[in-house]
Write an enzyme that holds these catalytic residues in place. Structure first.
Site, PDB file in Angstrom:
ATOM      1  CG  PHE A  41      -2.561   0.845   0.897  1.00 58.54           C
ATOM      2  CD1 PHE A  41      -3.027   0.744   0.185  1.00 58.54           C
ATOM      3  CD2 PHE A  41      -2.572   2.391   1.864  1.00 58.54           C
ATOM      4  CE1 PHE A  41      -4.526   1.515  -0.068  1.00 58.54           C
ATOM      5  CE2 PHE A  41      -3.290   2.429   1.853  1.00 58.54           C
ATOM      6  CZ  PHE A  41      -4.283   2.630   0.896  1.00 58.54           C
ATOM      7  CD  GLU A  87      -2.419  -0.183 -20.359  1.00 60.18           C
ATOM      8  OE1 GLU A  87      -3.165  -0.740 -21.699  1.00 60.18           O
ATOM      9  OE2 GLU A  87      -1.627   0.126 -20.618  1.00 60.18           O
ATOM     10  CB  VAL A 121       4.394  -0.278 -20.907  1.00 56.43           C
ATOM     11  CG1 VAL A 121       5.459   0.361 -21.568  1.00 56.43           C
ATOM     12  CG2 VAL A 121       5.014  -2.172 -20.484  1.00 56.43           C
ATOM     13  CD  GLU A 123      14.970   4.853  -7.550  1.00 54.55           C
ATOM     14  OE1 GLU A 123      14.809   4.170  -6.380  1.00 54.55           O
ATOM     15  OE2 GLU A 123      13.868   3.921  -7.703  1.00 54.55           O
ATOM     16  CG  ASP A 157      12.137   1.830 -16.303  1.00 57.17           C
ATOM     17  OD1 ASP A 157      11.695   1.030 -15.289  1.00 57.17           O
ATOM     18  OD2 ASP A 157      12.354   2.961 -16.808  1.00 57.17           O
ATOM     19  CE  LYS A 208       8.796   1.015 -17.746  1.00 60.82           C
ATOM     20  NZ  LYS A 208       9.204   2.483 -17.366  1.00 60.82           N
ATOM     21  N   GLY A 255       4.018   8.651 -11.973  1.00 61.96           N
ATOM     22  CA  GLY A 255       3.213   9.302 -11.023  1.00 61.96           C
ATOM     23  C   GLY A 255       2.368   8.328 -10.098  1.00 61.96           C
TER      24      GLY A 255
END
Lengths: 345, 345
Positions: free
Chosen positions: B10, B151, B154, B211, B222, B226, B324
């Site tokens: 969470f 979803e 990517v 980071e 990263d 993908k 985001g």
């Protein structure tokens, strides 16, 4: 699932879809469990043919490519008009691709209403009915528990309406902005390279992008129809033709293009609508100078693009073809596969 | 339909989804017939709580925002670990958003397998499981007649996978090319404006895009994850981490940026894969100088973009946010609404 299809109209778009359906028959069955037979075609110029057991579409295409009438097809019933083909055949999906006046939406509106009232699904690339009667026709489809799909009316087979309807659902879409007409974008691209407006238009006509009378494209009327459609279907309003401000690209000169270039900008014909704070809308088709880092500025040639303004994701843009025989035919396949998916689950 | 949801993990993404679910409760019910209650949360740091009748999520968010443990929630059962929360609660959809090692995919893979085997749907934004086991997990979901939606792995909530899966279905997708990492695109944007790599990275870190150890982003790891995901899920291959060539942006200098500018080009870190004629694949993450009229060249800041190469439509590109709190939380809502739609029809 297995569907029986009937074509009302059989021009380039219908033939484009037929090519795809023939070439991908196995894939469609294997991957999407979509099976079909085409039982009827009715075209005001090419005649009509109906066989409840399905037509041999390779034979049909051969006839049509030779400029022959469908009456020469060896078997089946001949001479049915559009309305009878919709009502009296065993087709369960009507593919409405007649030549239609975009201003009145006829005869497509009549065909679509007849089909929906007869409990038949409709897929169509005709803009007129969606410009004039989207809300009414969608309600009619709902009432009759059938689907009315029209992905192809904006950005051809580039799935712009499905993007909004399925994938962005949960968002509040507050507006949009797009390059909605390929012909004008093609002309502006050539002018950017130094051609005059007149030469660029001539080239667009040679390539079949622009018609002999280019008014519909260059004065922004085609884009305007799409603004009306997106405003009503995606933003949930109910506006008409007159509610959109309009200016085409005919007054853009080489001087304007060069001036924009020197500012790091680029002219694009933009169709847009934004919902205002009081709920009213501001819709227009207007040439705009976009900064080069606007996602729409890099969209060149006859390519189309559409940005949605959403509350959860900010701007989401889709870029792809906006015309073409197979590209528009493919839009009908998107609608057919949606019907298959909706009924199958 | 009405669903009972449980959060495994969470953090920001789960809380982002919760914000959306709370704010849009009425809209989701009215427009999409989607109803929910959140019955359980299990987080390795924040503790856990379960109430089969549903938790008051406003209260939960208040606790979490104050840095308190879920054990302080006034009612319900406390102390259940992730596996018990998946197996022993009445939840029918598991929202898997734990902190997970992207290389091993654990503990998320274990959670997802447990849930699917228990006949529960899973929605997740965790990349690791999809990089490592997409094919296996999708098969497992199918076997158990439930859904596994991801979803968000990517382009965050920008519906890139759904675009391929639903809207482009019927196309043969032969490859893709994209700006798949927002942090590096942000850095390149600042460098384009004259900043040094070091300053641009510092700024990205200040804004929370990068980071403290930026390796994962700037060395292209990263984006590589993908590329593996898109190759396996969209192109239907089964490659792994090592099959992708990789180079990051750390060696791009201001001089390179300026040289590209003078050629009318722009550096972008591009993740791509193309199926070769013999069926093999060529996958890489590599800095590329794109001409300014490439749709990807105009994509600036932390925005992401992805172009699919299709047989019917040519290139289709989607542009939108790639990260985001709410944007990624929204990706989970796309998956939830898909489950609702699939089961409802």
């Amino acid at each position: 699932m297995k569907f029986k299809l009937a074509f009302i109209g059989f021009g380039t778009v219908g033939q484009g879809l037929t090519d795809i359906l023939l070439e991908k028959k196995e894939l469609l069955e294997k991957k999407y469990d979509f099976q079909y037979s085409i039982v009827a075609i009715s075209d005001i110029m090419k005649g009509s043919v109906y066989d409840e057991n399905g037509l041999d579409m390779k034979k049909v295409l051969e006839l049509v490519k030779k400029g022959k009438k469908l009456d020469e097809y060896p078997t089946g019933q001949k001479g049915m008009n559009a309305i009878d083909t919709i009502k009296k055949t065993n087709a369960d999906i009507i593919i409405e691709v007649t030549y239609t006046d975009v201003k009145t939406g006829e005869p497509a509106i009549k065909h679509i209403k007849t089909a929906l009232n007869a409990g038949k699904h409709v897929v169509s690339t005709n803009k007129g009915p969606v410009v004039k009667k989207a809300v009414e026709l969608l309600d009619l489809a709902k009432e009759n528990k059938v689907c009315y799909g029209f992905e192809g009316v904006v950005l051809a087979g580039t799935p712009s309406l499905n993007l909004a309807y399925y994938n962005l659902s949960g968002n509040n879409i507050k507006g949009f902005k797009g390059i909605l007409n390929g012909t004008t974008n093609y002309i502006l691209t050539r002018m950017e390279e130094g051609m005059s407006y007149e030469d660029a238009l001539k080239k667009a006509q040679q390539l079949g992008y622009a018609e002999a009378d280019p008014t519909g494209d260059v004065e922004g009327l085609d884009a305007l129809g799409k603004v009306v459609i997106l405003t009503n279907v995606v933003l949930g309003k109910n506006i008409s033709w007159e509610d959109v401000e309009r200016k085409g690209i005919t007054q853009i000169t080489k001087k304007d293009i060069d001036a924009a270039k020197s500012e790091g900008k680029r002219w694009k014909l933009i169709g847009s609508c934004e919902i205002q704070k009081d709920g009213s809308i501001k819709a227009k088709v207007w040439p705009e100078k976009l900064p080069l880092n606007d996602p729409l500025a890099g969209v060149m040639e006859a390519t189309n693009a559409l940005t949605y303004y959403t509350d959860e994701l900010g701007s989401v843009t889709i870029v792809g073809p906006g015309a073409g025989r197979r590209e528009t035919g493919f839009a009908l396949l998107i609608d057919l596969l949606n019907i298959n998916r909706n009924l199958k689950n």
